[in-house]
Design a protein around this motif. Structure first.
Motif, PDB file in Angstrom:
ATOM      1  N   MET A   1       0.837  -1.196   0.000  1.00 55.91           N
ATOM      2  CA  MET A   1       0.000   0.000   0.000  1.00 55.91           C
ATOM      3  C   MET A   1       0.872   1.246   0.000  1.00 55.91           C
ATOM      4  SD  MET A   1      -2.987  -0.980   2.756  1.00 55.91           S
ATOM      5  CE  MET A   1      -3.742   0.616   2.534  1.00 55.91           C
ATOM      6  N   THR A   2       0.443   2.258  -0.697  1.00 53.57           N
ATOM      7  CA  THR A   2       1.159   3.529  -0.703  1.00 53.57           C
ATOM      8  C   THR A   2       0.493   4.495   0.249  1.00 53.57           C
ATOM      9  OG1 THR A   2      -0.151   4.329  -2.561  1.00 53.57           O
ATOM     10  CG2 THR A   2       1.917   3.198  -3.076  1.00 53.57           C
ATOM     11  N   GLY A   3       1.292   5.368   0.829  1.00 53.13           N
ATOM     12  CA  GLY A   3       0.753   6.351   1.748  1.00 53.13           C
ATOM     13  C   GLY A   3       0.124   7.507   1.015  1.00 53.13           C
ATOM     14  N   PRO A   4      -0.425   8.461   1.761  1.00 50.20           N
ATOM     15  CA  PRO A   4      -1.028   9.634   1.127  1.00 50.20           C
ATOM     16  C   PRO A   4       0.014  10.442   0.374  1.00 50.20           C
ATOM     17  CG  PRO A   4      -0.806   9.950   3.505  1.00 50.20           C
ATOM     18  CD  PRO A   4      -0.474   8.517   3.233  1.00 50.20           C
ATOM     19  N   ILE A   5      -0.404  11.053  -0.723  1.00 52.94           N
ATOM     20  CA  ILE A   5       0.497  11.888  -1.505  1.00 52.94           C
ATOM     21  C   ILE A   5       0.807  13.163  -0.731  1.00 52.94           C
ATOM     22  CG2 ILE A   5       0.764  13.167  -3.647  1.00 52.94           C
ATOM     23  CD1 ILE A   5      -1.115  11.152  -4.962  1.00 52.94           C
ATOM     24  N   ALA A   6       2.096  13.452  -0.572  1.00 53.04           N
ATOM     25  CA  ALA A   6       2.492  14.638   0.169  1.00 53.04           C
ATOM     26  C   ALA A   6       2.067  15.900  -0.570  1.00 53.04           C
ATOM     27  CB  ALA A   6       4.001  14.643   0.377  1.00 53.04           C
ATOM     28  N   ARG A   7       1.585  16.870   0.176  1.00 56.25           N
ATOM     29  CA  ARG A   7       1.211  18.137  -0.416  1.00 56.25           C
ATOM     30  C   ARG A   7       2.463  18.980  -0.629  1.00 56.25           C
ATOM     31  NH1 ARG A   7      -4.142  20.164   0.763  1.00 56.25           N
ATOM     32  NH2 ARG A   7      -3.233  22.181   1.317  1.00 56.25           N
ATOM     33  N   PRO A   8       2.537  19.731  -1.721  1.00 58.83           N
ATOM     34  CA  PRO A   8       3.690  20.619  -1.922  1.00 58.83           C
ATOM     35  C   PRO A   8       3.698  21.723  -0.870  1.00 58.83           C
ATOM     36  CG  PRO A   8       1.994  21.064  -3.552  1.00 58.83           C
ATOM     37  CD  PRO A   8       1.563  19.828  -2.819  1.00 58.83           C
ATOM     38  N   VAL A   9       4.899  22.194  -0.559  1.00 62.00           N
ATOM     39  CA  VAL A   9       5.076  23.230   0.459  1.00 62.00           C
ATOM     40  C   VAL A   9       5.628  24.489  -0.196  1.00 62.00           C
ATOM     41  CG1 VAL A   9       6.276  23.877   2.584  1.00 62.00           C
ATOM     42  CG2 VAL A   9       5.491  21.523   2.263  1.00 62.00           C
ATOM     43  N   ALA A  10       5.017  25.628   0.106  1.00 60.18           N
ATOM     44  CA  ALA A  10       5.507  26.918  -0.377  1.00 60.18           C
ATOM     45  C   ALA A  10       5.895  27.780   0.813  1.00 60.18           C
ATOM     46  CB  ALA A  10       4.436  27.626  -1.198  1.00 60.18           C
ATOM     47  N   LEU A  11       7.058  28.409   0.728  1.00 58.51           N
ATOM     48  CA  LEU A  11       7.479  29.374   1.738  1.00 58.51           C
ATOM     49  C   LEU A  11       7.342  30.766   1.126  1.00 58.51           C
ATOM     50  CD1 LEU A  11      10.455  29.209   4.188  1.00 58.51           C
ATOM     51  CD2 LEU A  11      10.104  31.280   2.821  1.00 58.51           C
ATOM     52  N   VAL A  12       6.583  31.630   1.787  1.00 62.08           N
ATOM     53  CA  VAL A  12       6.293  32.970   1.283  1.00 62.08           C
ATOM     54  C   VAL A  12       6.816  33.992   2.277  1.00 62.08           C
ATOM     55  CG1 VAL A  12       4.511  34.580   0.517  1.00 62.08           C
ATOM     56  CG2 VAL A  12       4.195  32.118   0.147  1.00 62.08           C
ATOM     57  N   THR A  13       7.741  34.847   1.833  1.00 63.76           N
ATOM     58  CA  THR A  13       8.198  35.935   2.696  1.00 63.76           C
ATOM     59  C   THR A  13       7.313  37.164   2.453  1.00 63.76           C
ATOM     60  OG1 THR A  13       9.805  36.914   1.150  1.00 63.76           O
ATOM     61  CG2 THR A  13      10.553  35.060   2.497  1.00 63.76           C
ATOM     62  N   GLY A  14       7.236  38.018   3.461  1.00 61.15           N
ATOM     63  CA  GLY A  14       6.337  39.167   3.361  1.00 61.15           C
ATOM     64  C   GLY A  14       4.887  38.727   3.281  1.00 61.15           C
ATOM     65  N   ALA A  15       4.561  37.631   3.993  1.00 60.59           N
ATOM     66  CA  ALA A  15       3.234  37.020   3.852  1.00 60.59           C
ATOM     67  C   ALA A  15       2.142  37.714   4.653  1.00 60.59           C
ATOM     68  CB  ALA A  15       3.307  35.552   4.276  1.00 60.59           C
ATOM     69  N   SER A  16       2.508  38.692   5.471  1.00 62.81           N
ATOM     70  CA  SER A  16       1.527  39.274   6.387  1.00 62.81           C
ATOM     71  C   SER A  16       0.593  40.289   5.739  1.00 62.81           C
ATOM     72  CB  SER A  16       2.242  39.927   7.574  1.00 62.81           C
ATOM     73  OG  SER A  16       3.108  40.956   7.126  1.00 62.81           O
ATOM     74  N   SER A  17       0.870  40.699   4.495  1.00 73.80           N
ATOM     75  CA  SER A  17       0.003  41.691   3.856  1.00 73.80           C
ATOM     76  C   SER A  17       0.194  41.660   2.351  1.00 73.80           C
ATOM     77  CB  SER A  17       0.292  43.107   4.385  1.00 73.80           C
ATOM     78  OG  SER A  17       1.607  43.512   4.033  1.00 73.80           O
TER      79      SER A  17
END
Length: 263
Positions: A1-17
């Motif tokens: 059995m295969t596990g769940p497909i990993a979701r891609p990860v994004a790192l965003v700077t200046g993300a507060s506005s």
């Protein structure tokens, strides 16, 4: 059995506005988990809570990118995530603007501007790209500006953005064929808090102003098409094209007559 497909990860700077918040929101809608980077912890936590409610994992990383020690924490998250998922997309979006003429601006302010707009972009790209190339996937979107194509007076903002665009185009070539992609996003005036912070309101005619959600949607569409440069809006596409055709002395005369302060 295969596990769940990993979701891609994004790192965003200046993300507060502004554009950073839009990137985080739209990437979450595309199925990404997020690492949110900015100085304002309260805003980051509020955004993280909203994104978690939409089904995304959201990690908060508070850092002032003008501070080398704080910036190093972000570099470590990109280069060696440990038990966390590696970052698939780096969005270098944090920006630092200065108001006033160059010779009247505190050297410490100019140095902080350089740390955020130039040094941070360079070092975060350097931290992220080796792992992406080794994995054979991933990418970087560097938020630059149309200002980088035009001569200006006053601040160092346009000069820094010219560097970001050139660096991005160089990195596009450096990683070509590896499965990794690098793109520069060059928006014009965008309806965010950026100008209000300097008491400038919204300079220029209304037709020059873009909505942040449209800027980000266009950027992500251009990224999907593997373009090295994204210039949202027909007006700004024409301005960039014209900047490459109009002789520099003419552009400089126009800048001397019409530009001041932030340029």
């Amino acid at each position: 059995m295969t596990g769940p497909i990993a979701r891609p990860v994004a790192l965003v700077t200046g993300a507060s506005s502004g554009i950073g918040t839009e990137f985080a929101t739209q990437l979450a809608g595309r199925g990404h988990d997020l690492v949110l980077v900015a100085r304002d912890e309260a805003r980051l936590e509020a955004l993280a809570t909203e994104l978690r409610g939409r089904g995304s994992h959201a990690e908060v990383l508070v850092a002032d990118l003008a501070d080398p020690a704080a910036r190093a924490r972000v570099e470590r998250r990109l280069a060696d995530p440990g038990d966390a998922a590696p970052v698939d997309l780096l969005v270098n979006n944090a920006g630092y603007g200065t108001a006033g003429e160059f010779i009247e601006t505190d050297p410490a302010v100019l140095a902080a501007n350089h740390e955020v707009n130039v040094t941070a972009v360079l070092l975060l790209c350097r931290a992220a790209l080796p792992g992406m190339v080794a994995r054979g996937r991933g990418g970087v979107i560097n938020t630059s500006s149309v200002a980088g194509f035009l001569p200006g007076r006053g601040s160092v903002y346009g000069a820094g953005k010219a560097y970001v665009t050139a660096l991005s185009q160089n990195l596009f070539m450096s990683v070509y064929g590896t499965g990794v992609h690098v793109m520069a996003l060059c928006p014009g005036y965008t309806k965010t808090e950026f100008h209000e912070r300097f008491g400038q309101g919204r300079p220029g005619p209304g037709f020059l102003w873009l909505e942040a959600d449209r800027v980000v949607a266009d950027a992500l569409a251009d990224y999907d098409r593997r373009r090295e440069l994204s210039v949202p809006g027909a007006v700004y596409k024409a301005i960039v094209a014209g900047s490459r055709l109009v002789p520099l002395p003419i552009l400089q005369r126009l800048a001397r007559r019409s530009a001041s302060g932030r340029g």
